[in-house]
Scaffold this motif. Structure first.
Motif, PDB file in Angstrom:
ATOM      1  N   UNK A 130     -18.329   0.068  58.477  1.00  0.00           N
ATOM      2  CA  UNK A 130     -19.442   0.606  57.702  1.00  0.00           C
ATOM      3  C   UNK A 130     -19.921  -0.286  56.581  1.00  0.00           C
ATOM      4  N   UNK A 131     -19.269  -1.431  56.362  1.00  0.00           N
ATOM      5  CA  UNK A 131     -19.738  -2.364  55.339  1.00  0.00           C
ATOM      6  C   UNK A 131     -21.072  -2.970  55.746  1.00  0.00           C
ATOM      7  N   UNK A 132     -21.961  -3.131  54.768  1.00  0.00           N
ATOM      8  CA  UNK A 132     -23.299  -3.640  55.024  1.00  0.00           C
ATOM      9  C   UNK A 132     -23.432  -5.035  54.421  1.00  0.00           C
ATOM     10  N   UNK A 133     -23.959  -5.957  55.202  1.00  0.00           N
ATOM     11  CA  UNK A 133     -24.167  -7.316  54.732  1.00  0.00           C
ATOM     12  C   UNK A 133     -25.615  -7.726  54.862  1.00  0.00           C
ATOM     13  N   UNK A 134     -26.146  -8.320  53.818  1.00  0.00           N
ATOM     14  CA  UNK A 134     -27.477  -8.924  53.844  1.00  0.00           C
ATOM     15  C   UNK A 134     -27.295 -10.405  53.547  1.00  0.00           C
TER      16      UNK A 134
END
Length: 336
Positions: free
Chosen positions: A128-132
């Motif tokens: 569920x970690x979000x990376x941009x």
């Protein structure tokens, strides 16, 4: 009907709808719709996209992932890009992938890596970690830029494309919180109401308990303090005498040379007269008779108070560099 073939199945199995030369298993020219709304009795419908396999180092293909590619051409603008939406990144991550200027169709690389010449702009890993800007986020939200910038993240002003605040970093790996030529406000939200605790003005002045500080640090405490409580407490811990507070002085016009005689730091006390603040007294430490030099800083400490009918403090007592105590600017005698 209507003078042409609407549905064609080619020898190789490709199917064309309103397309006489289908290049894919299903090639449709015209508007399409997948699924339909429920009518109260029809079970929920869904569309599943599958078929994207992941290549291993030996050239084999395994698994079945979703891969939706949005086409683009350079007919209208050379800045057009293809985008892909997939859950095949690294064989376990969701990603939105942007192509480079090459308009060829995208294909995941070995092991589910980003296609050559493309960038995974947005990633959600399987925890569920979000990376941009990163394909391997280590926190709930991680944002990465390829170069140092204080504008890594911007929070815009209401109904505006202009930023109010930036988050970022510099070339020395320092974290940066900056306003866009506006105040920075720190506070607490409770029941959708903001209570302001501290403000950094756009000129660099810091206010605690005031929204308009007139000095580098201004503290306004509206609480009625009694007993041993105070508006400001500075505590130092050290075996022996703790160096709790240091006041320093430099010449404004010549900050690289020693301060001259009678120059030094001063502390003032003021009282409110109902409209403004009046000077009541001071403690001043000045260089005694010479310019301050390395390991040579003779000094005196003077004490001043305002007399009746005045708000201009006058020196009442002085302790000179020899330790002599003098009163009323030497007029009424001294103790030595």
């Amino acid at each position: 009907t209507g003078g042409g073939n609407k549905f064609i199945v080619k020898n190789g199995g490709n199917v064309g709808i309103n397309q006489t030369s289908p290049a894919y298993k299903l090639d449709v020219t015209g508007s399409t719709r997948l699924g339909d709304g429920g009518d109260g009795s029809t079970p929920p419908q869904k569309t599943i996209i599958a078929g994207q396999s992941v290549e291993d180092p030996t050239g084999g293909f395994y698994g079945s992932y979703g891969f939706l590619e949005l086409n683009a051409t350079s007919n209208y603008t050379g800045g057009a890009r293809r985008y892909a939406i997939t859950n095949a990144l690294d064989a376990n991550k969701f990603a939105i992938i942007r192509s480079d200027s090459n308009m060829a169709t995208m294909q995941m690389d070995v092991g589910g890596a980003v296609p050559a010449g493309a960038v995974a702009d947005f990633v959600i890993d399987n925890s569920g970690n979000v990376g941009i800007g990163t394909t391997d986020p280590s926190s709930r939200l991680e944002i990465k830029a390829t170069t140092a910038t204080h504008k890594l993240v911007s929070l815009n002003r209401a109904a505006s494309n202009t930023a109010a605040m930036y988050l970022g970093n510099d070339s020395s790996n320092n974290a940066i919180i900056s306003s866009n030529y506006s105040d920075l406000i720190f506070g607490r939200d409770q029941s959708s109401t903001l209570s302001e605790w501290m403000r950094i003005k756009r000129d660099g002045n810091v206010g605690i308990g005031t929204t308009n500080p007139s000095a580098k640090l201004q503290i306004v405490d509206t609480t009625s303090r009694t007993g041993t409580t105070a508006s400001l407490i500075v505590e130092g811990r050290q075996d022996g005498a703790a160096n709790v507070l240091t006041l320093r002085s430099k010449d404004y016009s010549a900050p690289t040379v020693g301060i001259g005689a009678d120059h030094g730091p001063i502390m003032r006390w003021q009282g409110f007269d109902g409209t403004d603040f009046e000077n009541m007294g001071y403690i001043f430490v000045g260089a005694d008779g010479q310019t301050i030099a390395n390991a040579d800083a003779p000094s005196y400490m003077s004490f001043g108070t305002s007399g009746d009918g005045s708000s201009t403090p006058t020196e009442r007592m002085r302790i000179d560099s020899a330790g002599a105590i003098k009163f009323n600017a030497y007029g009424a005698g001294y103790l030595q």
